[in-house]
Design an enzyme around this catalytic site. Structure first.
Site, PDB file in Angstrom:
ATOM      1  CB  CYS A  73       2.190  -2.565  16.517  1.00 50.32           C
ATOM      2  SG  CYS A  73       3.891  -1.964  16.534  1.00 50.32           S
ATOM      3  CD  GLU A 106      -2.547  -1.146   2.703  1.00 50.00           C
ATOM      4  OE1 GLU A 106      -2.312  -0.221   3.513  1.00 50.00           O
ATOM      5  OE2 GLU A 106      -3.352  -2.050   2.933  1.00 50.00           O
ATOM      6  CB  CYS A 160      -0.375  -2.113  13.355  1.00 50.94           C
ATOM      7  SG  CYS A 160       0.179  -1.709  11.693  1.00 50.94           S
ATOM      8  CB  CYS A 210       2.414   7.342   3.830  1.00 48.42           C
ATOM      9  SG  CYS A 210       2.822   6.139   5.106  1.00 48.42           S
ATOM     10  CB  CYS A 214       4.835  -5.460   9.678  1.00 47.18           C
ATOM     11  SG  CYS A 214       5.902  -4.618  10.877  1.00 47.18           S
ATOM     12  CB  CYS A 250       0.069   0.780   8.155  1.00 56.47           C
ATOM     13  SG  CYS A 250       0.962   2.335   8.108  1.00 56.47           S
TER      14      CYS A 250
END
Length: 370
Positions: free
Chosen positions: A136, A112, A139, A125, A132, A358
């Site tokens: 977190c 993205e 997220c 961004c 990932c 995100c």
């Protein structure tokens, strides 16, 4: 935009690269392009022409480089590749100048990129990893884990592609602000990310000023020390999200490896070495890190530091239990921080209707196709 047929996905290997051994032109520096030109026994000025096509003119293939002879283009294509990302989806917010792009990579993976418009500038961004590994809790990027690192060419091409889209749409505001805060942990893909931002910054590349480029990290302490020695002028942003170890560990598991004492020591070393101000990002989560005690802890943690604080209202992710505090609570929290002497901004809520946080668009696409 229309979706392209999805290619077979690779196994879950972070360092796996798209197939093909030829270097990607979009990830090469001018000296590296010059070496290819030299190997072809062509005049040195050809390197500048090729770089201009690759970065400034957004060429989609070597064949588009029309000021090169056909034989030169054929030889160049034999030595290097130019494989732009494939646009899959584009979502524009109804409530503000925010547009989210979903791109497909050569191996079928998707990433993205988010364009945030302003009155006089556009901020982009960009992502640095497919998925990932940081995990977190609030997220969407890490919900399906880390697939692989992105190459420098893939990172740079996000800027090239969106810049071209903006121009074609007749928007005369340039993309002059880059935040490396999309999917992934940028400093976990250190070598490719540093190469990419140097290309984005270079005059022969995309020509965006170093101080208009912000690198983000969730707190990879060794990489912060390494970055301090690079002697570069890029901005650094640290995703803090809590000012005590118990709270931070509950939402940012990386805090177990690098607790706040270690993180702040590294950040202070970075500031002292580079004389650059760090921006701390703080996503406000209702009932988790928005209490009066959290504000007090944050003041104690940062009041002696040369820094900025960016408060971010949480953009809720479907399936996760976190919510954003209401406006009254956010204002009270910010007032307590200002009373304690902290310099801060509150990010405006943008793109909520297009899942602009995100990883949300990629996650939705994955669940739809799966």
């Amino acid at each position: 935009m229309t979706a392209q047929k999805t290619r077979q996905k690779p196994k879950n290997q972070a360092d796996r690269k798209p197939e093909g051994r030829k270097p990607e032109l979009r990830g090469l520096t001018l000296p590296e392009i010059s070496r290819i030109v030299d190997e072809m026994n062509e005049p040195a000025y050809r390197a500048g022409q090729i770089a201009s096509w690759v970065y400034k003119k957004a060429a989609g293939s070597v064949d588009e480089m029309t000021n090169l002879s056909k034989s030169l283009r054929t030889e160049l294509a034999d030595r290097a590749s130019l494989n732009p990302l494939t646009p899959v989806r584009r979502s524009k917010s109804r409530h503000g100048p925010t547009t989210k792009y979903l791109f497909e990579l050569q191996d079928g993976q998707k990433v993205e990129t988010v364009l945030i418009g302003g009155s006089r500038r556009n901020t982009l961004c960009i992502s640095t990893q497919v998925g990932c590994a940081i995990g977190c809790r609030f997220c969407a990027s890490g919900l399906e884990g880390l697939v692989r690192n992105m190459t420098s060419a893939e990172i740079v091409d996000q800027v090239v592609q969106v810049k071209q889209q903006v121009m074609l749409a007749g928007d005369d505001r340039p993309i002059n602000n880059i935040v490396v805060m999309g999917m992934g942990e940028p400093l976990a893909n250190y070598r490719q990310v540093l190469r990419a931002v140097r290309i984005i910054n270079a005059d022969w590349g995309l020509g965006i000023g170093a101080r208009k480029i912000t690198l983000s990290t969730s707190g990879l302490v060794p990489k912060i020390y390494q970055l301090a020695e690079e002697k570069i002028q890029f901005e650094l942003s640290v995703s803090l999200h809590a000012a005590d170890d118990r709270t931070r560990t509950s939402i940012v598991p990386l805090n177990r490896r690098f607790p706040l004492k270690q993180l702040m020591k590294a950040c202070r070393h970075y500031t002292g070495t580079t004389d650059r101000i760090i921006t701390y990002e703080y996503v406000l989560l209702k009932g988790v890190n928005d209490r009066f005690q959290d504000a007090e802890n944050l003041v104690k943690l940062l009041k002696k530091d040369k820094c900025k604080l960016n408060l971010i209202p949480y953009n809720q992710v479907q399936g996760l239990p976190y919510e954003t505090p209401d406006e009254h609570r956010r204002t009270a929290f910010a007032d307590a921080l200002r009373a304690g002497g902290l310099q801060l901004t509150i990010r405006r809520e943008r793109g909520r209707d297009i899942d602009a946080a995100c990883g949300q668009l990629r996650l939705a696409e994955s669940r739809r196709s799966g």
